[in-house]
Structure formats: structure tokens, C-alpha cells
Design an enzyme around this catalytic site. Structure first.
Site, PDB file in Angstrom:
ATOM      1  N   THR A 186       0.789  -1.492   0.093  1.00 24.48           N
ATOM      2  CA  THR A 186      -0.213  -0.105  -0.359  1.00 24.48           C
ATOM      3  C   THR A 186       0.763   1.388   0.022  1.00 24.48           C
ATOM      4  O   THR A 186       1.927   1.084   0.729  1.00 24.48           O
ATOM      5  CB  THR A 186      -1.134  -0.110   0.903  1.00 24.48           C
ATOM      6  OG1 THR A 186      -1.646  -1.123   0.693  1.00 24.48           O
ATOM      7  CG2 THR A 186      -1.864   1.588   1.648  1.00 24.48           C
ATOM      8  N   ARG A 214     -14.232  -8.218  -0.396  1.00 27.13           N
ATOM      9  CA  ARG A 214     -13.237  -7.294   1.262  1.00 27.13           C
ATOM     10  C   ARG A 214     -12.780  -6.203   0.898  1.00 27.13           C
ATOM     11  O   ARG A 214     -12.206  -5.999  -0.278  1.00 27.13           O
ATOM     12  CB  ARG A 214     -11.902  -8.893   0.822  1.00 27.13           C
ATOM     13  CG  ARG A 214     -11.766  -8.362   2.982  1.00 27.13           C
ATOM     14  CD  ARG A 214      -9.976  -7.359   1.806  1.00 27.13           C
ATOM     15  NE  ARG A 214      -9.046  -7.332   3.106  1.00 27.13           N
ATOM     16  CZ  ARG A 214      -8.237  -6.294   3.244  1.00 27.13           C
ATOM     17  NH1 ARG A 214      -7.708  -5.430   2.165  1.00 27.13           N
ATOM     18  NH2 ARG A 214      -7.458  -5.914   4.401  1.00 27.13           N
ATOM     19  N   GLY A 216     -10.071  -3.731   3.181  1.00 26.65           N
ATOM     20  CA  GLY A 216      -9.185  -3.218   4.274  1.00 26.65           C
ATOM     21  C   GLY A 216      -9.285  -1.931   4.745  1.00 26.65           C
ATOM     22  O   GLY A 216     -10.251  -1.007   5.550  1.00 26.65           O
ATOM     23  N   ASP A 217      -8.248  -1.938   5.947  1.00 23.34           N
ATOM     24  CA  ASP A 217      -8.504  -0.447   6.328  1.00 23.34           C
ATOM     25  C   ASP A 217      -8.170   0.921   5.424  1.00 23.34           C
ATOM     26  O   ASP A 217      -8.820   1.658   6.216  1.00 23.34           O
ATOM     27  CB  ASP A 217      -7.474  -0.249   8.115  1.00 23.34           C
ATOM     28  CG  ASP A 217      -5.605  -0.822   6.704  1.00 23.34           C
ATOM     29  OD1 ASP A 217      -6.073  -1.414   5.829  1.00 23.34           O
ATOM     30  OD2 ASP A 217      -5.225   0.043   7.366  1.00 23.34           O
ATOM     31  N   THR A 237      -0.327   0.695   6.707  1.00 19.84           N
ATOM     32  CA  THR A 237      -0.490  -0.260   5.796  1.00 19.84           C
ATOM     33  C   THR A 237      -0.691  -1.473   6.420  1.00 19.84           C
ATOM     34  O   THR A 237       0.800  -1.251   7.801  1.00 19.84           O
ATOM     35  CB  THR A 237       1.166  -0.058   4.919  1.00 19.84           C
ATOM     36  OG1 THR A 237       0.935  -1.536   4.244  1.00 19.84           O
ATOM     37  CG2 THR A 237       2.158   0.372   5.663  1.00 19.84           C
ATOM     38  N   GLY A 238      -0.498  -2.196   6.400  1.00 19.50           N
ATOM     39  CA  GLY A 238      -0.611  -3.817   6.930  1.00 19.50           C
ATOM     40  C   GLY A 238      -1.921  -4.901   6.993  1.00 19.50           C
ATOM     41  O   GLY A 238      -2.953  -4.465   6.302  1.00 19.50           O
ATOM     42  N   GLY A 240      -4.582  -5.139   7.527  1.00 15.46           N
ATOM     43  CA  GLY A 240      -6.010  -3.902   7.925  1.00 15.46           C
ATOM     44  C   GLY A 240      -7.001  -4.565   8.520  1.00 15.46           C
ATOM     45  O   GLY A 240      -8.055  -3.824   9.015  1.00 15.46           O
TER      46      GLY A 240
HETATM   47  N1  ASP Z   1      -3.995  -2.264   4.788  1.00 15.89           N
HETATM   48  C1  ASP Z   1      -4.011  -2.921   3.482  1.00 15.89           C
HETATM   49  C2  ASP Z   1      -5.482  -4.191   3.517  1.00 15.89           C
HETATM   50  O1  ASP Z   1      -5.544  -4.279   4.603  1.00 15.89           O
HETATM   51  C3  ASP Z   1      -2.609  -3.812   2.267  1.00 15.89           C
HETATM   52  C4  ASP Z   1      -1.251  -2.660   3.165  1.00 15.89           C
HETATM   53  O2  ASP Z   1      -1.007  -2.127   3.709  1.00 15.89           O
HETATM   54  O3  ASP Z   1      -1.198  -3.230   1.795  1.00 15.89           O
HETATM   55  O4  ASP Z   1      -5.923  -3.722   2.735  1.00 15.89           O
END
Ligand code: ASP
Length: 321
Positions: A186, A214, A216-217, A237-238, A240
Site C-alpha cells: 500500500t 473484502r 481493508g483499512d 499499511t498492514g 487491514g
Molecule cells: N492495509 C492494506 C489492506 O489491508 C494492505 C496493505 O497495507 O498493503 O488492504
């Protein structure tokens, strides 16, 4: 558990402006990154820093700077946003993004779009030209078609062979969605402008192999993105699902605002709590004091920063590396 962090403490006087960016966190270690990858990612991060900082140095707004920096990374196939986004289980690229203006807490977000070249600009359009904060799927695409300056592309624009290979690998290994080997890519940016306002922006393809619509965050205001002049600006980023449950971005800003913690302290505490739930990842931050920080619980995070007082700097690895 060890947290990997790196802060720049503000001097006596705050810098006139700051910009911090990320290109995702994950198993980013020296033995896994080839020199070619390192060179390409460094070039991408430097291009985004150059674009965003030119706006800030010219007296432009934090909001314009974070949007412009993220647009550069969205076009770069080395990152998991727009071009170069990961694939869904069905082999599509579904894009999420959000943006927030710390001066008035206006926010905009989009989720699950498949034809928008710059999802971050559509998120800003939602913020500025709709009565809503978040639009998704076909409705978001319809809203985009009503705005001539939002560029529509064929879905094939986003697809890259490397991301397809990652989907095939995930299916073959029956890997977990949160397997950090498949690093989060991300992108995001946070900035402080010369007027003292902060802004944050985040854009992603989500997780490799995601299904069932789905989300994410990253497009969730308060989870992946938050900006408030009274606290700070955060882009995450992480994993989510865990960042949503912790309300990571808002929680950090709230700790800064109500507890008077530094950005570094607040970010370290909130990411440690997120890790106790089972989720790893990272955040970038800046605030009205001019502090620029990052914190991550993964081995590495692609990141960079620049300010009116400091040169552009790009880093990948944690302190243990
Ligand atoms: N945070 C993002 C998600 O969960 C993924 C990412 O950080 O690459 O969609």
C-alpha cells in the site's frame, strides 16, 4: 516485543513544511530485496517526494501535496496501488483509497473500483463534490464518470505479471492472507503545509487473493487514514482487519491530542496493541509541530521523508537489519 521505529524530533522552530510517504510494510529485508528492486523502489519514492515537496515549497496545501505524491506511486508498478495492485482471488484488481484534510476534518474514500487510474483523486472528489464520505464499487465508478477530470482506464492498465505470479503462489501454497512474506505494498502520504494544516492519503489494491468484496483499512477513515490539525496526520499499511479493529489512525491522533504524547510514542503504543490482536504493519505520521515519524512491527517498511529543513531521505529496513 521489539518495535522498529525512527523519529525525527522537531528543532526549536518547526519546519515550514513536511512530507512523509510510505510504499508498504512487510518482510522487507536485505536478503530478499534485489539491487534492481531497491533501485526501482528508491526511484519511485524519490519521485513522489519530489512531486509532493515541490507543491509544499511553493506554498501549496498539504492536501494537494499528499494527493500528488500518492498519484505518482499509483502509477508506479512497484507498489500495491492502482498500477501494480495485487490481484483478487478471481484475478481482478480492486482498488481502495482515502484522503483527509486536517484543517476541517473533511474526508473522502472509495472502495472496490476497477477502472479509475488515480483512486486517490476520486476519493478527493467524493470529499469535495459529493455529500458523502465513502462510495464503493459500481456506484463509485458511476460517480467518477460524471467528473470529466477523473481518468477512466481499461482494467488491464493495473495488471502486472509479478502480481499475477503472487496470486498463483498464494493459491499454490494455500497461504494465509496475512502471510507477511507477501508483503503489504500500500502507498500513503502525510504532510504539514506552511499554513500549519496537515493532510493524509492512502491508496491500495488490498491483499493478494482477497474475495467476497473484502475491504481493508486503507479506505476506512480512522483506521488506515486520519488527519486532524489538533493532533496529527496518519497513513497506515498492514493487516487491514486488525487496523480496522484497533482504529489505528484515529487512535494515534486521539492519544496525541488528549494525552499529549509525541507522535512516536502514540504510534508505538497503538501498533504494539494492534500486534497483540495479531496484526502487523506500519504507519507514517506528521503533525503541526513539524515532527515526522514512522513506526512498524514488520521487518521493514518502504518509506521516505523531506521537509523545508531536511533533504529527501528514503529507507527500507528496520533497526535490526
Ligand atoms: N492495509 C492494506 C489492506 O489491508 C494492505 C496493505 O497495507 O498493503 O488492504
Amino acid at each position: 516485543m521489539p518495535l522498529t521505529a525512527n523519529a525525527q524530533t522537531p528543532g526549536e522552530q518547526r519546519p515550514e513544511w513536511t512530507l512523509v510517504i510510505h510504499g508498504g510494510a512487510g518482510t522487507i529485508t536485505r536478503d530478499r530485496i534485489t539491487p534492481e528492486q531497491a533501485e526501482a523502489v528508491t526511484a519511485g519514492l524519490n519521485a513522489a517526494l519530489a512531486t509532493g515537496s515541490a507543491i509544499l515549497a511553493g506554498g501549496g496545501s498539504a492536501l494537494d501535496a499528499v494527493e500528488a505524491a500518492v498519484r505518482v506511486l499509483e502509477d508506479d508498478p512497484n507498489f500495491n496501488s492502482a498500477r501494480g495492485a495485487v490481484f483478487t482471488w478471481e484475478g481482478k484488481n480492486e482498488l481502495d483509497a482515502s484522503i483527509m484534510d486536517g484543517s476541517n476534518r473533511a474526508a473522502g474514500a472509495i472502495a472496490g473500483v476497477t477502472t479509475i487510474r488515480h483512486p486517490i483523486s476520486l476519493a478527493r472528489k467524493v470529499m469535495e463534490e459529493s455529500p458523502h464520505v465513502m462510495l464503493s464499487g459500481a456506484g463509485a465508478e458511476e460517480f467518477a464518470r460524471d467528473h470529466a477530470d477523473i481518468e477512466i482506464v481499461d482494467p488491464s492498465w493495473f495488471a502486472t505479471p509479478e502480481r499475477l505470479r503472487q496470486l498463483e503462489e498464494l493459491k499454490a501454497r494455500q497461504a494465509n492472507w496475512f502471510d507477511v512474506d507477501l508483503k503489504y505494498g500500500t502507498v500513503g502520504a502525510v504532510a504539514l503545509d506552511s499554513e500549519g494544516h496537515v493532510a493524509a492519503a492512502t491508496s491500495t489494491g488490498g491483499l493478494t487473493g482477497k474475495r467476497w468484496g473484502r475491504i481493508g483499512d486503507s479506505p476506512i477513515i480512522g483506521a488506515g487514514t486520519y488527519a486532524d490539525d489538533r493532533g496529527c496526520a496518519v497513513s497506515a499499511t498492514g493487516a487491514g482487519e486488525y487496523f480496522i479493529r484497533e482504529g489505528v489512525a484515529h487512535e494515534i491522533c486521539a492519544r496525541v491530542r488528549f494525552l499529549g504524547e509525541t507522535l512516536q510514542e502514540a504510534a508505538d503504543v497503538v501498533l504494539a496493541e494492534t500486534q497483540t490482536l495479531g496484526g502487523s504493519g506500519g504507519v507514517i505520521l506528521t503533525g503541526p509541530s513539524g515532527e515526522m515519524s514512522w513506526s512498524f512491527t514488520t521487518p521493514g517498511m518502504y518509506r521516505g521523508r523531506i521537509s523545508s529543513d531536511s533533504e529527501a531521505e528514503v529507507a527500507f529496513y528496520g533497526e535490526a537489519e
